[in-house]
Structures are given as C-alpha cells and as structure tokens.
Scaffold this active site. Structure first.
Site, PDB file in Angstrom:
ATOM      1  N   CYS A  93       0.850  -1.193   0.000  1.00 34.74           N
ATOM      2  CA  CYS A  93       0.000   0.000   0.000  1.00 34.74           C
ATOM      3  C   CYS A  93       0.889   1.247   0.000  1.00 34.74           C
ATOM      4  O   CYS A  93       1.585   1.516   0.980  1.00 34.74           O
ATOM      5  CB  CYS A  93      -0.917   0.007   1.223  1.00 34.74           C
ATOM      6  SG  CYS A  93      -2.119  -1.330   1.230  1.00 34.74           S
ATOM      7  N   LEU A  94       0.839   1.991  -1.091  1.00 34.94           N
ATOM      8  CA  LEU A  94       1.677   3.177  -1.245  1.00 34.94           C
ATOM      9  C   LEU A  94       0.984   4.119  -2.213  1.00 34.94           C
ATOM     10  O   LEU A  94       0.588   3.703  -3.316  1.00 34.94           O
ATOM     11  CB  LEU A  94       3.051   2.769  -1.793  1.00 34.94           C
ATOM     12  CG  LEU A  94       4.197   3.775  -1.726  1.00 34.94           C
ATOM     13  CD1 LEU A  94       4.585   4.062  -0.270  1.00 34.94           C
ATOM     14  CD2 LEU A  94       5.406   3.248  -2.487  1.00 34.94           C
TER      15      LEU A  94
END
Length: 224
Positions: A93-94
């Site tokens: 998750c970025l």
C-alpha cells in the site's frame, strides 16, 4: 523496455547508498527484482526485504505493480501494516503506486527510483504502526508493542531467516539469486558483524524486560 526503465531509474547512486539493489529478470523483460536492506536505527535494521516490480508497456504513464515477498521461517506476523503476506498476493500500500489513499503518481516526474526510495523512507521506518496507519491515533503502548514485534520478525525472518534459506537453497531462487553475492558480502563485513551482535543482544535484553513485565511470551510475541 529495459532501456526505458533504466532511463527513468533516477537517483541511481543514491539508491546504492541507501542499501537498495535492483536486478532485471533474465527471462521477463518487464520484470525487475529489488532488495532493500533495512536502515540503521530502525526496527528493520539489517533485514533483507525483497520486492518484485512488474511493468506494462504503458510505463511511465502508469506505475508498475509492486509485490512484497515476505520471508517467514520462524514467526508469521505482519512486518508492516502496508505490506501484506503472500496469502494476500504481497500487496504493497503506497500512494505513489495508487494502492493507498490518493494516487500521487505523475507520469512526467515520477520514476522507478522514486518508488524504491519511498519504500525505504516511508515503509521501512521507525514507529511503523503509526507511520503505516496515520489516520489512527494508536496508543504509545500499542505502537511500542508493534515495533518490538517487528524487531523480532526482522531478526528471525528477514535477517537470519533469509540468510538461512539462502545457504540451504530453500529460498525461491528467482527472488534471491541476483542478490546472493551482495548478501554474503554484507553479512561477512566486520563492521556489520559487530552491529549484528549488538542488535541481537539489545533484542534479547528487551525481550527479557518485556517478559518480566508479562508483555511477551517465550517466543517473543507481544501480548496485546
């Protein structure tokens, strides 16, 4: 494709200084492997963290798909809120790659190298629970307990575990083969050896204190 990727791989020298190493897949021209060595004075110190980058022909219009390859040999916990286990396809998750919050990828300025530096600077950091879940105001006790658990995971799985699997040839070769020489040189470096010993002794002392306070059980897991 590889030529285009290397053209967009900015900050090449900075990547090496940050302990970030990349290698192309010899059979798949759209795939790269990356190994990030956890930074000093973080819970991820000396850990070897592996990622796969899969690019489409539309790069850099769209960012690559990033996969985290967790190394579980002793413990099976999450090493960061934004890095998922293999059972969940190793999702990362970025915001830069559009997998968390607002998509900040800019095809005119964003690059492969920027993603790598973000992984090191945003994910592999101190206080991973609070940095990984900024909308939530976690208690200091919960944050400290999570950080302690990460230190145990890092030592047992991502440092010792990766090295053991590499020596036994039980690690998936396509992820670790390109980095074997780098890992061996890193582990055998005399200055690093001193740091490994200190990291281990500090973790043992921390575990004894936490067990005395009835915060952890014998295998190092924190009691929530």
């Amino acid at each position: 494709m590889k030529q285009k990727l290397f053209q967009h791989l900015k900050h090449a020298q900075k990547l090496k200084r940050e302990g970030i190493h990349i290698e192309p897949d010899e059979k798949d021209t759209n795939r790269f492997y990356a190994m990030i060595i956890g930074g000093i004075d973080t819970p991820y110190q000396h850990g070897f963290y592996m990622f796969t980058f899969d690019f489409t022909r539309d790069y850099p219009t769209y960012p690559p798909e990033v996969t985290f390859h967790n190394t579980n040999i002793v413990n099976r916990g999450r090493v960061h809120p934004n890095c998922y286990q293999s059972a969940l396809k190793g999702k990362v998750c970025l915001s830069l790659i559009g997998t968390w919050g607002k998509n900040t990828w800019d095809p005119n300025t964003s690059s492969f190298g920027e993603i790598l530096l973000n992984l090191k600077a945003i994910i592999l950091v101190n206080d991973p629970l609070q940095n990984g879940e900024p909308p939530y105001m976690h208690s200091l006790y919960l944050r400290d307990s999570y950080t302690y658990s990460v230190k145990v995971l890092n030592m047992m799985d991502y440092f010792l575990g990766t090295y053991i699997k590499m020596m036994d040839n039980t690690y998936n070769d396509k992820f670790i083969e390109p980095f074997k020489d780098i890992i061996m040189n890193y582990v055998q470096d005399e200055d690093n050896k001193k740091s490994f010993i200190k990291m281990y002794n500090d973790l043992v002392l921390s575990t004894k204190i936490n067990m005395k306070n009835e915060c952890v059980i014998a295998d190092g897991r924190f009691i929530q």
